[in-house]
Design an enzyme around this catalytic site. Structure first.
Site, PDB file in Angstrom:
ATOM      1  N   GLY A 155      15.599 -10.441  -0.324  1.00 45.36           N
ATOM      2  CA  GLY A 155      16.422  -9.549  -1.141  1.00 45.36           C
ATOM      3  C   GLY A 155      16.959  -8.412  -0.291  1.00 45.36           C
ATOM      4  O   GLY A 155      17.126  -8.544   0.921  1.00 45.36           O
ATOM      5  N   ARG A 156      17.195  -7.275  -0.939  1.00 44.33           N
ATOM      6  CA  ARG A 156      17.868  -6.145  -0.270  1.00 44.33           C
ATOM      7  C   ARG A 156      17.115  -5.651   0.959  1.00 44.33           C
ATOM      8  O   ARG A 156      17.689  -5.476   2.039  1.00 44.33           O
ATOM      9  CB  ARG A 156      17.967  -4.956  -1.239  1.00 44.33           C
ATOM     10  N   ILE A 157      15.797  -5.388   0.762  1.00 44.91           N
ATOM     11  CA  ILE A 157      15.039  -4.773   1.862  1.00 44.91           C
ATOM     12  C   ILE A 157      14.845  -5.775   2.995  1.00 44.91           C
ATOM     13  O   ILE A 157      14.974  -5.430   4.176  1.00 44.91           O
ATOM     14  CB  ILE A 157      13.695  -4.221   1.329  1.00 44.91           C
ATOM     15  N   THR A 233       5.230  -4.298   3.262  1.00 48.15           N
ATOM     16  CA  THR A 233       5.738  -3.046   2.699  1.00 48.15           C
ATOM     17  C   THR A 233       6.151  -3.255   1.243  1.00 48.15           C
ATOM     18  O   THR A 233       6.847  -2.420   0.677  1.00 48.15           O
ATOM     19  CB  THR A 233       6.984  -2.542   3.489  1.00 48.15           C
ATOM     20  N   SER A 234       5.749  -4.408   0.636  1.00 46.61           N
ATOM     21  CA  SER A 234       6.234  -4.664  -0.729  1.00 46.61           C
ATOM     22  C   SER A 234       5.234  -4.179  -1.776  1.00 46.61           C
ATOM     23  O   SER A 234       5.396  -3.084  -2.319  1.00 46.61           O
ATOM     24  CB  SER A 234       6.620  -6.124  -0.921  1.00 46.61           C
ATOM     25  N   ARG A 235       4.192  -4.935  -2.034  1.00 48.45           N
ATOM     26  CA  ARG A 235       3.180  -4.512  -2.995  1.00 48.45           C
ATOM     27  C   ARG A 235       1.816  -5.035  -2.554  1.00 48.45           C
ATOM     28  O   ARG A 235       1.712  -6.168  -2.070  1.00 48.45           O
ATOM     29  CB  ARG A 235       3.464  -5.084  -4.390  1.00 48.45           C
ATOM     30  N   GLU A 264      -5.046   1.411  -4.420  1.00 51.45           N
ATOM     31  CA  GLU A 264      -4.511   2.582  -3.716  1.00 51.45           C
ATOM     32  C   GLU A 264      -5.026   3.851  -4.387  1.00 51.45           C
ATOM     33  O   GLU A 264      -4.945   3.941  -5.614  1.00 51.45           O
ATOM     34  CB  GLU A 264      -2.984   2.552  -3.728  1.00 51.45           C
ATOM     35  N   HIS A 283       1.425   3.959   1.278  1.00 50.66           N
ATOM     36  CA  HIS A 283       2.528   3.634   0.359  1.00 50.66           C
ATOM     37  C   HIS A 283       3.637   4.692   0.479  1.00 50.66           C
ATOM     38  O   HIS A 283       4.011   5.341  -0.512  1.00 50.66           O
ATOM     39  CB  HIS A 283       2.026   3.532  -1.088  1.00 50.66           C
TER      40      HIS A 283
END
Ligand code: NAD
Length: 309
Positions: A155-157, A233-235, A264, A283
């Site tokens: 996707g975008r990232i 870096t997503s979830r 977290e 995060h």
């Protein structure tokens, strides 16, 4: 009396200027900040709210059921996994997110983690502070140019990460079953097993859904080269952290860098804390001065639109 009441559940931004300008002055709303994310307190606070703005607080079915007149729950962020979407749909509420405020920041962060792993920046920094001005005992540091970056999710990232990695001379593979075509110069679309087996760095960019929870588990990690590194870096929750810690400890994987983890903040007795080849950041990938202002503005504009449009 103000025409609207907007509840901001947990505000993590340095300034309230955007909310004041757009919601208080622009909309004439009474803005109530409710930093306590405890369910009963939230349910009480949102009872007569017209709109709710939320960052991390859990907006459960019970909190949603307590809303008597709300029209919109606006998330300051991309993922909406902290909101009970079924309950919101049942009540006919709008749930909005801001999908595009930090594409540059998160892709920069993914690149920073890839570079830090490749150049062993964090590890070397620790050693220098311990008085070790040396590098000769290290396993060879790879040359980044010519190495393969596998992007899980395109996707975008992921696309921005790929574009930046190409500037470092990396070859880009991507796995995304929902993307059917990609420009040849951008990436090569492959299956997940092929991506895992061929990549020197794997970077995760999929949303957290039921189908992506523990998407990268022991089997997937075993498909990677022992010299490869993984970046997330997503979830948290997309990588099985117990399996990752074991693979790192046993040398079946060279390194990992995670901006997000399942719990977290990460507990200090977590098995990844003791792994010297694992880089952890709190995060923070989304964060910059510009991205936070853009995020606040976009989320508040959605509230204004829902209440006036
Ligand atoms: P996006 O929606 O543009 O891209 C996600 C991609 O994942 C889509 O192309 C989709 O087709 C793909 N996908 C979905 N399910 C998949 C599956 N099972 N297998 C492979 N691909 C799949 O999202 P984005 O803007 O690129 O953001 C990616 C993720 O980054 C977000 O979901 C969010 O959780 C996370 N994020 C983290 C931070 C941070 O601060 N660390 C900030 C912003 C976003």
């Amino acid at each position: 009396m103000a025409k609207f009441k907007v509840v901001v559940t947990d505000h993590v931004f340095p300034s309230r200027e955007v909310e004041t300008r757009l919601l208080v002055e622009g909309l004439g709303a009474d803005v109530v900040f409710c930093p306590n994310a405890e369910e009963t307190t939230l349910a009480q606070a949102v009872r007569d709210a017209d709109a709710v703005l939320v960052t991390y607080a859990r907006i459960s079915g019970r909190v949603i059921d307590a809303m008597q007149k709300a029209r919109i729950i606006a998330r300051y962020g991309v993922g909406v996994d902290n909101i009970d979407l079924e309950a919101a749909a049942r009540r006919g509420l709008w749930v909005t997110n801001v999908p595009d405020y930090c594409v540059e920041e998160v892709s920069d962060h993914a690149l920073a983690l890839i570079l830090a792993l490749a150049r062993k920046v964090v590890f070397l920094d620790r050693r220098v502070r311990q008085g070790q001005w040396d590098y000769r005992d290290l396993t060879p540091i790879p040359r980044l140019a010519g190495k393969t970056l596998g992007l899980v999710g395109f996707g975008r990232i992921a696309r921005a990460t790929g574009r930046k990695a190409r500037a470092f001379g990396m070859r880009i593979l991507a796995y995304d079953p929902y993307v059917k075509e990609v420009a040849e110069e951008e990436a090569q679309l492959v299956g997940l097993p092929e991506l895992l087996a061929a990549s020197d760095f794997v970077s995760i960019h999929v949303p957290l859904l039921a189908e992506t929870r523990h998407f990268i588990g022991a089997n997937e990690l075993a498909m990677m080269k022992p010299t490869a590194c993984i970046v997330n870096t997503s979830r948290g929750g997309i990588i099985d952290e117990a399996a990752l810690a074991e693979a790192l400890r046993e040398g079946r994987l060279a390194g990992a860098a995670l901006d997000v983890v399942e719990q977290e903040p990460i507990p200090l007795d977590h098995p990844l804390i003791g792994q010297p080849n694992c880089i952890l950041t709190p995060h923070v990938a989304f964060y910059s001065e510009e991205s936070t202002i853009e995020l606040q503005e976009k989320a508040c504009r959605q509230v204004v639109k829902a209440l006036t449009g």
